[in-house]
Design an enzyme around this catalytic site. Structure first.
Site, PDB file in Angstrom:
ATOM      1  N   HIS A  64       0.886  -1.181   0.000  1.00  0.00           N
ATOM      2  CA  HIS A  64       0.000   0.000   0.000  1.00  0.00           C
ATOM      3  C   HIS A  64       0.915   1.220   0.000  1.00  0.00           C
ATOM      4  O   HIS A  64       1.574   1.479   1.012  1.00  0.00           O
ATOM      5  CB  HIS A  64      -0.871   0.024   1.256  1.00  0.00           C
ATOM      6  N   ASN A  96      -6.642   0.878  -2.126  1.00  0.00           N
ATOM      7  CA  ASN A  96      -7.314   1.694  -1.100  1.00  0.00           C
ATOM      8  C   ASN A  96      -6.582   3.007  -0.857  1.00  0.00           C
ATOM      9  O   ASN A  96      -6.056   3.276   0.227  1.00  0.00           O
ATOM     10  CB  ASN A  96      -7.499   0.910   0.202  1.00  0.00           C
ATOM     11  N   HIS A 181      -9.099 -10.125   0.421  1.00  0.00           N
ATOM     12  CA  HIS A 181      -8.912  -9.901   1.864  1.00  0.00           C
ATOM     13  C   HIS A 181     -10.091 -10.591   2.542  1.00  0.00           C
ATOM     14  O   HIS A 181     -11.220 -10.100   2.484  1.00  0.00           O
ATOM     15  CB  HIS A 181      -8.890  -8.404   2.178  1.00  0.00           C
ATOM     16  N   ASP A 306       2.494  -6.856   2.431  1.00  0.00           N
ATOM     17  CA  ASP A 306       1.387  -6.025   2.941  1.00  0.00           C
ATOM     18  C   ASP A 306       1.935  -4.750   3.587  1.00  0.00           C
ATOM     19  O   ASP A 306       1.477  -4.340   4.649  1.00  0.00           O
ATOM     20  CB  ASP A 306       0.509  -6.810   3.921  1.00  0.00           C
TER      21      ASP A 306
HETATM   22  O1  DOR Z   1      -3.540  -3.964   8.287  1.00  0.00           O
HETATM   23  C1  DOR Z   1      -3.905  -3.623   7.178  1.00  0.00           C
HETATM   24  N1  DOR Z   1      -3.604  -2.418   6.673  1.00  0.00           N
HETATM   25  N2  DOR Z   1      -4.654  -4.471   6.462  1.00  0.00           N
HETATM   26  C2  DOR Z   1      -5.263  -4.084   5.333  1.00  0.00           C
HETATM   27  O2  DOR Z   1      -6.000  -4.863   4.770  1.00  0.00           O
HETATM   28  C3  DOR Z   1      -5.092  -2.717   4.807  1.00  0.00           C
HETATM   29  C4  DOR Z   1      -3.846  -2.122   5.302  1.00  0.00           C
HETATM   30  C5  DOR Z   1      -3.782  -0.626   5.075  1.00  0.00           C
HETATM   31  O3  DOR Z   1      -4.010  -0.198   3.948  1.00  0.00           O
HETATM   32  O4  DOR Z   1      -3.474   0.108   6.004  1.00  0.00           O
END
Ligand code: DOR
Length: 443
Positions: A64, A96, A181, A306
């Site tokens: 991300h 996102n 997810h 992640d």
């Molecule tokens: O812990 C997480 N953070 N899980 C996710 O699915 C999204 C991610 C985020 O974008 O911060």
């Protein structure tokens, strides 16, 4: 005599399709043209890899990077710089952001932003929503699109598809493997009272409990079967999901993260507090042990970081107002090399999880192995270097990592992306030359 190669990687131990071989690698332009004993005089540039191991470029298929919308947490430049410093040659970025990547226009916007700013190659996921079901099959076929991502449970941001009817429609529209997810939104809502008024962060795996993950994984497997669609279940966190996923290997592949393979509850919450808070949560050691067993058995197909940075100030909010996620793109390879050193996995398994696995799952063109005709992407590592993960070395904008201070054996010494040496000895070199990753079905 004319130079036959633009780059020769000389004297390393090279992970070829035949296994580890002491040989040189010849690169012309952006691709591999030779493997063998090569005359250094025939190369425009020679990279001395003596004592080093040359691995296929590591592809991190879950990061991300927050751009656009939350550049104060991370952006495409800083995120890919962290990736390159950590030995990663390509990343797949999650939808996102703000706006969410849910249309061809928002996807193209990210691709334009990455040009001349990304240190690694890149592709972007598009998020499924209740509104774009009809469009996902067109979006997933755009150049630079890694595929469709579905959040079945709420996490950071507002992307969510919670109902079976809509999930089935998403799965029925398109052909690519869909990244999932898997946390059950209804159960998350039912159980939120456990933490609503404020709680210790060690309650995170009680709120988002094993059943929350299991129920969503059961549902999506059933729906994928009905839709005849391949899925990829991200960041699997529970022991119980693993035999179920193993029984559905024909349609489902599996990701584990370095966090779930390295940290366990309650220790991680005692030591790192909300820094260890992520979705799905880090759980007790028996889940970590089950994930390692699943790595050994081949049930886990890929390790993705992640990478999900948030600022310290955000993480300092009292739980559950603190956001979930931790950085990880830069520490993925060092942590896995350290696990290799301690015998938890073999080198072929590591390559399978970080290069060949991503290639296989997402049908990536010309990456994932060191072979003639493939992109000249290499993660050059010193398997014996003992190094500390320091704040100074970490490049992610958020400026923290739960792994800071950890001493690991095994370290990325150079990152080579399509023939360009973009990192050497902890320094970024040249300039950001990342390109969109290409996929076999949309060449
Ligand atoms: O812990 C997480 N953070 N899980 C996710 O699915 C999204 C991610 C985020 O974008 O911060």
């Amino acid at each position: 005599m004319a130079e036959k190669y633009d780059l020769i990687i000389k004297g390393g131990s090279v992970f070829t399709p035949s296994g580890l071989v002491d040989c040189d690698v010849g690169v012309k332009g952006t691709w591999i043209t030779d493997l063998g004993k090569l005359d250094a005089g025939r190369g425009k540039e020679v990279f001395d890899a003596a004592g080093l191991t040359v691995l296929p470029g590591v592809i991190d298929t879950q990061v991300h990077f927050r751009e656009p919308g939350f550049e104060y947490k991370e952006d495409l430049e800083t995120g890919t710089a962290a990736a390159a410093l950590g030995g990663v040659t390509a990343i797949f970025e999650m939808p996102n952001t703000q706006p969410n990547t849910t249309t061809i226009r928002t996807l193209e916007n990210k691709l334009a932003r990455a040009r001349n700013r990304a240190w690694t190659d890149f592709a972007f996921f598009a998020g499924a929503t209740n509104e774009n079901v009809e469009d996902v099959e067109h979006i997933e076929r755009q150049p630079g699109c890694a595929g469709i991502k579905v959040f079945m449970g709420s996490s950071t941001g507002d992307l969510l598809v919670k109902d079976d009817a809509v999930l089935l429609e998403v799965l029925r529209h398109g052909h690519r493997r869909v990244a999932i997810h898997a946390e059950d939104e209804d159960r998350l809502r039912e159980r939120f009272d456990l933490v609503r008024g404020g709680a210790d962060v060690s309650m995170h795996p009680m709120w988002r409990d094993e059943e929350t993950a299991m129920r969503a994984t059961e549902r999506i497997l059933e729906l994928a079967r009905q839709a005849h669609r391949r899925i990829h279940v991200l960041h699997v966190s529970t022991a119980n999901e693993l035999p179920l996923l193993a029984a559905n290997k024909d349609i489902a592949t599996v990701e584990a993260t370095p966090q779930h393979l390295t940290l366990s509850a309650p220790d991680c919450y005692e030591r790192f507090g909300t820094m260890a808070q992520m979705n799905p949560p880090i759980r007790e050691a028996r889940h970590l042990d089950a994930l390692w067993e699943a790595v050994r058995l081949g049930i886990v197909d890929v390790v993705g970081s992640d990478h999900a940075p948030h600022t310290r100030e955000e993480k300092d909010r009292t739980y559950p107002n603190s956001p979930s996620g931790m950085p990880g793109v830069q520490t993925l390879l060092p942590l896995l090399l350290d696990h290799l050193h301690f015998g938890r996995l073999s080198l072929p398994r590591l390559v399978d999880l970080t290069s060949a696995g991503p290639q296989r799952i997402y049908d990536i063109a010309c990456k994932g192995r060191i072979a003639v005709g493939y992109d000249a992407d290499f993660s050059v590592v010193d398997l014996n270097a003992k190094r500390e993960i320091t704040a100074k070395w970490l490049a992610a904008k958020c400026g923290w990592s739960p792994f800071e201070g950890r001493i690991v054996t095994g370290w990325p010494m150079a990152t080579i992306v399509r023939g360009n040496i973009v990192m050497r000895d902890g320094q970024l070199l040249d300039r950001a030359r990342g390109e969109p990753v290409r996929f076999q079905d949309t060449l």
